[in-house]
Write a protein that holds these residues in place. Structure first.
Motif, PDB file in Angstrom:
ATOM      1  N   SER A 230      41.516  44.309  44.991  1.00  0.00           N
ATOM      2  CA  SER A 230      41.518  45.025  46.101  1.00  0.00           C
ATOM      3  C   SER A 230      40.018  45.021  46.677  1.00  0.00           C
ATOM      4  O   SER A 230      39.861  44.844  47.815  1.00  0.00           O
ATOM      5  CB  SER A 230      42.124  46.451  46.086  1.00  0.00           C
ATOM      6  OG  SER A 230      41.924  46.855  47.210  1.00  0.00           O
TER       7      SER A 230
ATOM      8  N   GLN B  71      38.103  43.299  50.121  1.00  0.00           N
ATOM      9  CA  GLN B  71      37.488  43.727  50.900  1.00  0.00           C
ATOM     10  C   GLN B  71      35.957  43.667  51.066  1.00  0.00           C
ATOM     11  O   GLN B  71      35.422  43.791  51.925  1.00  0.00           O
ATOM     12  CB  GLN B  71      37.714  45.200  50.916  1.00  0.00           C
ATOM     13  CG  GLN B  71      39.194  45.752  50.974  1.00  0.00           C
ATOM     14  CD  GLN B  71      39.512  47.292  50.699  1.00  0.00           C
ATOM     15  OE1 GLN B  71      38.442  48.044  50.813  1.00  0.00           O
ATOM     16  NE2 GLN B  71      40.689  47.606  50.433  1.00  0.00           N
TER      17      GLN B  71
ATOM     18  N   ILE C 105      45.888  52.409  46.818  1.00  0.00           N
ATOM     19  CA  ILE C 105      45.646  51.674  45.792  1.00  0.00           C
ATOM     20  C   ILE C 105      45.614  52.288  44.619  1.00  0.00           C
ATOM     21  O   ILE C 105      46.028  51.424  43.352  1.00  0.00           O
ATOM     22  CB  ILE C 105      44.098  51.130  46.215  1.00  0.00           C
ATOM     23  CG1 ILE C 105      43.584  50.069  45.034  1.00  0.00           C
ATOM     24  CG2 ILE C 105      43.221  52.157  46.120  1.00  0.00           C
ATOM     25  CD1 ILE C 105      44.659  48.636  45.037  1.00  0.00           C
TER      26      ILE C 105
END
Length: 511
Positions: free
Chosen positions: A208, A212, A303
């Motif tokens: 993740s 990003q 998350i």
């Protein structure tokens, strides 16, 4: 005429004046230093109230290896045991050879690290949310029965969990200004060196972060690769120094537990075990709060929930399952539990009281009573070190292998032996370890192994379930019971409710 008075507009300082500002948040917590001192004291108390055994790895992958590194007399990798070896060495240099000190200092060191991790978790939630939510998460963390049971133990899973909390505090979660790619990746790498399975919960988190991250090349070239090379290199050197050969422990761990699935040698469970037993048991009465918190929590915490689900799914694919394997995701769950508790408003005090009381009983029972005999019996063995006939003493532990600690709880060169149970690495389907051979016919095995009186151990230690089966051997060879040690209220299979100590001789010495 005098000048007109200038009226100043009153202004509230966001930093120092507002109840929700930084100063207000810290004041609510009592300040970082007092909170840390309080937490260290609580974890030290926690340590003193855990006097039971959990799993063999608590000693055999840490303290026993460390003991051999320092004291040399009769280990996975040496990186984690090196911490305890340093403690042993320091005590040795200070000429502190008190057995109780050598037993308790490593666990107290683990307790202090656990306290720092608790405060780190509090600080993270305080930074992301507010002091009230942080206090709720901190409370849930402290009263979790499984955390109480595990966090002061010298398990690689415990250190993996603590490093996971430290790493999470630097993870660039949305809204965090404490994020540091270098720091969190270094801590994750260290956790992987200590226990390679630490990579599992971090796969979705790192992925993740990578998606990003705008400067992906910099993240890989300036953080991931250098940190990976340094940690793996350090691990290789440490293992080379102490084992005498170049070995990549993490690769061996992967081959043993995943590719060859040799963990099934120690037992297997159905695929759904973590969902139906594992996670519900370690969460205990926190479970409804966890579910409620998952529904309420802000989008940025998804998350963490993804990491929990991913970890349970991955471990579910492995046949050998244990509660401690999913311990590292418990702090993630505590974030959701605390979020739930904070939003209960009028019911918050009642819910907090319920959590505390419902966790108190299992924490005290598992910490003080269940499976305590494996540690208590070591004091009987240690007394032989002060005996003038120590050189003639020979202790044989006839229990499922690694049921007790070994030299880390004796600290003298006493001759000792236990039943061996190494897994077969050759692929021999008919392989049976020594412990299984023994338990298939205990009396026959003893008569064959000790065919001559000169070979007999001076002391035998075994679970009560074995006594009747070998009673003729004990009587014929002149063994007499000298101690009965309580172990558990739930005997199962080869594990009895008590542990018996037998000594070869004619005099009775009840203790």
């Amino acid at each position: 005429s005098p000048p007109a008075a200038v009226r100043l507009r009153k202004r509230r300082s966001v930093l120092y004046g507002a109840p929700g500002g930084v100063a207000g948040q810290r004041g609510a917590a009592g300040g970082p230093a007092p909170l840390l001192a309080l937490t260290v004291a609580l974890r030290a108390l926690n340590c003193s109230l855990v006097r039971t055994s959990f799993v063999p790895d608590e000693y055999w992958q840490s303290l026993e290896v460390a003991h051999r590194m320092v004291f040399k007399y009769p280990s996975r990798g040496y990186s984690y045991p090196l911490i305890f070896a340093s403690i042993y060495k320091a005590l040795q240099l200070l000429a502190q050879d008190d057995v109780q000190l050598l037993i308790w200092v490593p666990r107290l060191a683990q307790a202090v690290l656990a306290a720092f991790a608790d405060v780190k978790l509090y600080s993270l939630v305080q930074h992301l949310e507010n002091a009230e939510t942080a206090k709720c998460v901190y409370f849930c963390q402290l009263c979790s029965w499984f955390t109480w049971y595990s966090c002061t133990r010298t398990l690689t899973n415990t250190m993996e969990t603590l490093l996971t909390i430290f790493a999470l505090s630097y993870y660039p979660i949305k809204g965090s200004k404490m994020g540091s790619s270098c720091k969190y990746l270094a801590l994750v790498a260290l956790a992987i060196v200590i226990r390679p399975t630490a990579v599992i919960p971090w796969i979705p988190l790192v992925f993740s972060h990578f998606l990003q991250e705008q400067r992906k090349a910099d993240l890989i070239l300036h953080n991931c690769i250098p940190i990976g090379l340094v940690t793996v290199g350090t691990s290789l050197i440490i293992d080379r120094v102490f084992s005498g050969e170049w070995v990549l422990v993490q690769l061996n761990f992967l081959k043993f537990n995943v590719l060859q699935n040799l963990g099934t040698f120690y037992g297997s469970h159905p695929w759904h075990w973590y969902f139906t037993q594992g996670l519900p048991v370690i969460l205990g009465t926190h479970l409804p709060f966890f579910i409620h918190g998952c529904v309420l929590a802000a989008k940025r915490y998804r998350i963490l929930l993804m990491a929990v689900i991913w970890t349970v799914l991955v471990y579910s694919m492995l046949s050998h399952k244990e509660f401690r394997f999913i311990y590292p995701i418990l702090p993630f769950c505590m974030v959701f539990c605390g979020y739930s508790l904070k939003h209960l408003k009028a019911w918050k005090k009642s819910a907090a009281s319920f959590l505390l009381l419902s966790n108190l009983l299992p924490a005290l029972y598992t910490g003080l009573i269940h499976q305590r005999g494996a540690l208590d019996v070591m004091s009987h063995i240690q007394q032989l070190c002060n005996n003038s006939h120590q050189s003639q003493a020979f202790v044989f532990i006839m229990m499922p292998c690694h049921s007790t600690p070994f030299y880390s709880h004796v600290h003298c060169p006493l001759k000792m032996r236990f039943l061996q149970c190494p897994p077969d690495l050759t692929g021999n389907e008919s392989y049976i370890d020594e412990a299984d051979v023994f338990y298939s016919n205990p009396l026959g095995w003893l008569n064959k192994e000790f065919y001559n009186d000169s070979l007999l151990p001076s002391h035998l230690i075994f679970f009560s379930v074995l006594e009747q089966e070998i009673s003729s051997f004990l009587a014929l060879r002149g063994y007499e019971k000298t101690a009965t040690v309580f172990h558990t209220h739930v005997p199962q299979g080869r594990v009895g409710s008590h542990i018996y100590v037998y000594r070869k001789g004619t005099e009775m010495n009840h203790t």
